[in-house]
Enzyme design. Structure first.
Site, PDB file in Angstrom:
ATOM      1  N   ASP A 264      14.116 -31.348 113.383  1.00  0.00           N
ATOM      2  CA  ASP A 264      12.972 -30.603 112.845  1.00  0.00           C
ATOM      3  C   ASP A 264      11.864 -30.620 113.881  1.00  0.00           C
ATOM      4  OD1 ASP A 264      14.512 -30.913 110.636  1.00  0.00           O
ATOM      5  OD2 ASP A 264      13.091 -32.152 109.524  1.00  0.00           O
ATOM      6  N   LYS A 286      11.447 -26.091 110.521  1.00  0.00           N
ATOM      7  CA  LYS A 286      11.416 -25.634 109.139  1.00  0.00           C
ATOM      8  C   LYS A 286      10.044 -25.879 108.565  1.00  0.00           C
ATOM      9  CE  LYS A 286      14.713 -27.489 106.873  1.00  0.00           C
ATOM     10  NZ  LYS A 286      15.180 -27.682 105.536  1.00  0.00           N
ATOM     11  N   MET A 401       3.877 -31.992 101.386  1.00  0.00           N
ATOM     12  CA  MET A 401       3.725 -30.537 101.533  1.00  0.00           C
ATOM     13  C   MET A 401       2.661 -29.981 100.596  1.00  0.00           C
ATOM     14  SD  MET A 401       7.748 -29.632 101.954  1.00  0.00           S
ATOM     15  CE  MET A 401       8.365 -30.954 100.932  1.00  0.00           C
TER      16      MET A 401
HETATM   17  N1  SAH Z   1      11.594 -36.442 104.894  1.00  0.00           N
HETATM   18  C1  SAH Z   1      10.180 -36.508 105.134  1.00  0.00           C
HETATM   19  C2  SAH Z   1       9.422 -35.463 104.352  1.00  0.00           C
HETATM   20  C3  SAH Z   1       9.752 -34.052 104.736  1.00  0.00           C
HETATM   21  S1  SAH Z   1       8.767 -32.893 103.908  1.00  0.00           S
HETATM   22  C4  SAH Z   1       9.675 -37.926 104.828  1.00  0.00           C
HETATM   23  O1  SAH Z   1      10.413 -38.719 104.255  1.00  0.00           O
HETATM   24  O2  SAH Z   1       8.527 -38.224 105.194  1.00  0.00           O
HETATM   25  C5  SAH Z   1       7.491 -32.605 105.071  1.00  0.00           C
HETATM   26  C6  SAH Z   1       6.193 -33.189 104.575  1.00  0.00           C
HETATM   27  O3  SAH Z   1       6.196 -34.592 104.765  1.00  0.00           O
HETATM   28  C7  SAH Z   1       4.962 -32.702 105.299  1.00  0.00           C
HETATM   29  O4  SAH Z   1       4.534 -31.453 104.808  1.00  0.00           O
HETATM   30  C8  SAH Z   1       3.979 -33.806 104.993  1.00  0.00           C
HETATM   31  O5  SAH Z   1       3.479 -33.647 103.699  1.00  0.00           O
HETATM   32  C9  SAH Z   1       4.885 -35.026 104.995  1.00  0.00           C
HETATM   33  N2  SAH Z   1       4.869 -35.725 106.306  1.00  0.00           N
HETATM   34  C10 SAH Z   1       5.881 -35.896 107.145  1.00  0.00           C
HETATM   35  N3  SAH Z   1       5.514 -36.615 108.221  1.00  0.00           N
HETATM   36  C11 SAH Z   1       4.211 -36.901 108.031  1.00  0.00           C
HETATM   37  C12 SAH Z   1       3.239 -37.626 108.779  1.00  0.00           C
HETATM   38  N4  SAH Z   1       3.525 -38.203 109.939  1.00  0.00           N
HETATM   39  N5  SAH Z   1       1.989 -37.715 108.276  1.00  0.00           N
HETATM   40  C13 SAH Z   1       1.675 -37.147 107.096  1.00  0.00           C
HETATM   41  N6  SAH Z   1       2.542 -36.461 106.358  1.00  0.00           N
HETATM   42  C14 SAH Z   1       3.801 -36.344 106.809  1.00  0.00           C
END
Ligand code: SAH
Length: 471
Positions: A264, A286, A401
């Site tokens: 990603d 994505k 998100m």
């Molecule tokens: N699988 C990921 C989530 C994917 S959905 C997990 O477990 O974290 C993508 C969302 O995750 C983003 O829109 C945001 O809301 C959050 N996200 C992912 N990485 C982030 C980060 N470093 N800081 C803040 N939010 C994060």
């Protein structure tokens, strides 16, 4: 799927010196001088199997002792050096009295095309000696390009501690067993599998001297590779929220043995730096409102690469099993009969909570922890969210998100009866160097997004447990 951007491994940064490992066995080398440094260099060079000639009017007494050892080929010529001495030698090392002599010697060496090192005179050196960790045939060399040799020595000590002495035996075994692999007509990948397994065994039993049993296991792994050509596989790997130190050891190992990495665009470059250099990288961006690859295309690509026999790593931000559509990817692999493995990662909510030094659950404030996505298939707020549960004053909610719909989330929570001053914390780029945190309330959280330019991924943590977060 023709428009998959290929992300290249980061270009190599400027390199002060090129570390090369030069085989000197049987070659003629010259050492000029009778100082301690010169003698130590003579010993070092002779330990590689080189034929060393030391030229100095008087010999260092220590030299005689070293020369007496059977395994050392060191001759001593008791006279001054002359230009002709530089003919036909592979390298020359000298410890000379003054700048003039150093200059003369280095210009003769250059003329003869012989690389030279003059002790403590970097301006006249073509090459330098680094600090050495010796597990021959495994050799580690460390250089600071003369900037601070003491630092190099300290690092050497660390590596000494880190590298089990037994690795020498494993490296020796590898050298002895290599012909067994070469004798077979195996694909490049089959060979890699065999050596990967060998490395696994070495790491499991670092202090054990590989014996007949290990050799038999090695032979068996060769036979197995010969009979069943390597099968591709897919590993879903959690990249964590950003800080590469939050990768698991398993994740690093998977990245190190991947043939292809589909990642990603949320995955940070620092994390990708852990991947095997030769691994092909494909971005399957994505991110919410950007042009992106369709999930079906990603599934198809993953499956077709694995069918070619490749080890595919599907690298996903955070934990792969949280809002990562991992279910569909696993199903696609299962349907295609491709072995699939999952390596969990640290999810954004955990990373953010760690930065805030706050517990997501709390005996007084939060007996329930809920992760929600605020992003439905159509990009809008999902219409089936349980607002009663979300407004529960004894819960912590992590909203993934949520950026585009935060205002709506705020009013729905208030409408569901949640206290307006319930703490909410927005963390952008959690655990990255550029992390930002905003403390607010559920009533005010929309205005934070309006006032700040939050370009990065954001997680919103809300509930009374957040009242204990670090300011
Ligand atoms: N699988 C990921 C989530 C994917 S959905 C997990 O477990 O974290 C993508 C969302 O995750 C983003 O829109 C945001 O809301 C959050 N996200 C992912 N990485 C982030 C980060 N470093 N800081 C803040 N939010 C994060």
């Amino acid at each position: 799927m023709s428009r998959n951007p290929i992300s290249q491994p980061a270009r190599i940064a400027p390199l002060a010196v090129l570390p090369v490992f030069y085989r000197l066995s049987g070659k003629k080398v010259l050492v000029i001088g009778a100082t301690r440094s010169a003698t130590w260099k003579a010993e070092l060079l002779a330990s590689t199997g080189a034929h060393v000639t030391v030229i100095a009017p008087l010999a260092d007494p220590a030299l005689a002792e070293i020369r007496s050892r059977d395994d050392m080929r060191i001759a001593h010529l008791a006279r001054d050096w002359q230009e002709g001495d530089l003919a036909d030698v592979a390298i020359v090392v000298a410890d000379v009295a003054d700048e003039v002599e150093a200059g003369r010697l280095s210009s003769y060496a250059r003329k003869a095309g012989v690389p030279i090192n003059i002790v403590d005179r970097p301006a006249f050196c073509d090459f330098q000696f680094g600090s050495i960790v010796n597990r021959s045939p495994l050799v580690v060399g460390i250089s600071t390009d003369g900037a601070v040799p003491v630092f190099g020595q300290a690092i050497r000590t660390r590596i000494e501690m880190l590298l089990p002495a037994g690795f020498q035996k494993w490296a020796e075994a590898a050298r002895n067993w290599r012909p067994l692999v070469q004798a077979r007509d195996l694909s490049l990948q089959a060979r890699r599998e065999i050596w990967d397994r060998f490395v696994g065994a070495a790491f499991r039993k670092p202090d054990h001297v590989p014996d007949e049993t290990d050799r038999a296991a090695f032979l068996a792994s060769i036979d197995q590779q010969a009979e069943t050509p390597p099968q591709g596989s897919v590993t879903l790997v959690g990249a964590g929220p950003g800080d590469p130190e939050l990768l698991t050891l398993k994740a690093v190992r998977a990245l190190q043995s991947a043939d292809v990495i589909l990642h990603d665009d949320l995955v940070s470059q620092d994390v990708l730096d852990f991947a095997r250099r030769e691994a092909e990288r494909i971005i399957t961006g994505k991110r919410g409102h950007r042009p992106s690859c369709k999930q079906d295309d990603i599934n198809a690509l993953m499956v077709s690469l694995a069918r070619e026999g490749k080890r595919v790593v599907r690298l996903k931000g955070g934990d792969p099993l949280i809002f990562g559509r991992a279910g569909e990817e696993i199903a696609a692999c299962r349907a295609a009969g491709i072995p699939v493995e999952v390596i969990p990662g640290i999810t954004a909510a955990s990373g953010a909570a760690a930065s805030l030094e706050v517990s997501l659950t709390h005996r007084d404030h939060a007996r329930r922890l809920q992760y929600i996505t605020a992003h439905a298939r159509n990009g809008k707020l999902p219409d089936d969210l349980d607002w009663k549960a979300l407004a529960d004053p004894a819960a912590t909610t992590a909203i993934y998100m949520g950026k585009l719909v935060v205002g709506q989330v705020s009013s729905n929570l208030l409408a569901a009866g949640m206290a307006p001053d319930t703490p909410a914390i927005i963390v952008e780029y959690a655990t990255h160097a550029r992390e930002r945190r905003f403390h607010t309330t559920i009533a005010e959280m929309g205005s934070v997004f309006a006032a700040q330019e939050l370009d990065g991924p954001c997680i919103i943590l809300l509930g009374w447990a957040m009242s204990e977060a670090a300011p």
